[in-house]
Enzyme design. Structure first.
Site, PDB file in Angstrom:
ATOM      1  N   ARG A  39      -7.227  12.619 -25.019  1.00 15.94           N
ATOM      2  CA  ARG A  39      -6.784  13.528 -23.956  1.00 15.94           C
ATOM      3  C   ARG A  39      -6.937  14.973 -24.439  1.00 15.94           C
ATOM      4  O   ARG A  39      -6.179  15.434 -25.273  1.00 15.94           O
ATOM      5  CB  ARG A  39      -5.328  13.241 -23.584  1.00 15.94           C
ATOM      6  N   SER A 109      -3.851   7.742 -12.574  1.00 13.47           N
ATOM      7  CA  SER A 109      -2.460   8.201 -12.647  1.00 13.47           C
ATOM      8  C   SER A 109      -1.870   8.311 -11.246  1.00 13.47           C
ATOM      9  O   SER A 109      -2.458   8.945 -10.364  1.00 13.47           O
ATOM     10  CB  SER A 109      -2.397   9.573 -13.324  1.00 13.47           C
ATOM     11  N   LYS A 138       4.899  17.464 -19.348  1.00 14.45           N
ATOM     12  CA  LYS A 138       4.713  17.883 -17.959  1.00 14.45           C
ATOM     13  C   LYS A 138       5.609  19.047 -17.555  1.00 14.45           C
ATOM     14  O   LYS A 138       5.335  19.729 -16.578  1.00 14.45           O
ATOM     15  CB  LYS A 138       4.974  16.695 -17.030  1.00 14.45           C
TER      16      LYS A 138
END
Length: 211
Positions: A39, A109, A138
């Site tokens: 990622r 997602s 997040k």
């Protein structure tokens, strides 16, 4: 097709930038994780992403793991990865399938039961659902779904569900009780004093629970 089951480690150094992705990947794999997702969110240098992915793929000579590339579907077609993971702002599931074929996994997602069901119908091989708990990755404004919504998604879908967001030692059992196929982690692993030991602990707990 590779299985989505176990500890789904996100190779993301955003919380620990002193550790590069390749060193992080090795430590996670030495800890025994079965799924590794590279990622590099927001990275504009596609060559760097490609070179990093190739270096991690070299680790398959030493370790057995499922390797997922996050976001960069255009690179996945030219790399021997096992799959690609997409979000709402990425290439569509249908376009990715047309580009990558049936052999690669496509994950998606989702943040609601409706989104998860739609992604399954559109051909996703597995669904990541979250954030289950508050997560630094997040930020405070990101919706928190909780374990009951996670349980509903697990029960409604036929494809594997990966729980993500704020999962650690104190809430792992509650998460596993929902029947999820895998548990995704960033902070609980990358911020651990010993990444290998942390990965090993989570893998052991997952295996014990599934038995």
């Amino acid at each position: 097709m590779p299985r989505i089951q176990g500890i789904y480690a996100l190779c993301d150094n955003s919380l620990n930038p002193k550790l590069d992705h390749i060193r992080l990947a090795r430590q996670l794999l030495e800890g025994g994780v079965s799924i590794l997702q590279l990622r590099m969110k927001g990275e504009k240098n596609l060559r760097l992403v490609q070179e990093t992915a190739r270096s991690i793929l070299e680790l398959k000579r030493e370790f057995s793991f499922t390797f997922i590339l996050n976001d960069f579907a255009q690179l996945a077609a030219d790399l021997p990865v096992d799959g690609v993971h997409l979000g709402q702002e990425d290439l569509s599931i249908e376009a990715a399938r047309a580009q990558l074929g049936a052999k690669l996994l496509i994950g998606y997602s989702s943040h609601s039961l409706e989104e998860a069901l739609e992604a399954e119908q559109r051909g996703a091989d597995y669904i990541a659902f979250g954030a289950i708990y508050p997560t630094a990755t997040k930020g405070p404004g990101h919706p928190v779904q909780g374990v009951e919504k996670l349980r509903q998604v697990v029960q409604a879908l036929r494809v594997p569900v990966v729980a993500i967001g704020g999962i650690g030692r104190d809430n792992l059992q509650k998460t596993l009780e929902t029947g999820v196929a895998a548990v995704a982690m960033i902070g609980a692993l990358t911020l651990a004093p010993d990444i290998r030991q942390a990965a090993r602990w989570f893998m052991t707990e997952f295996s014990r629970w599934k038995r």
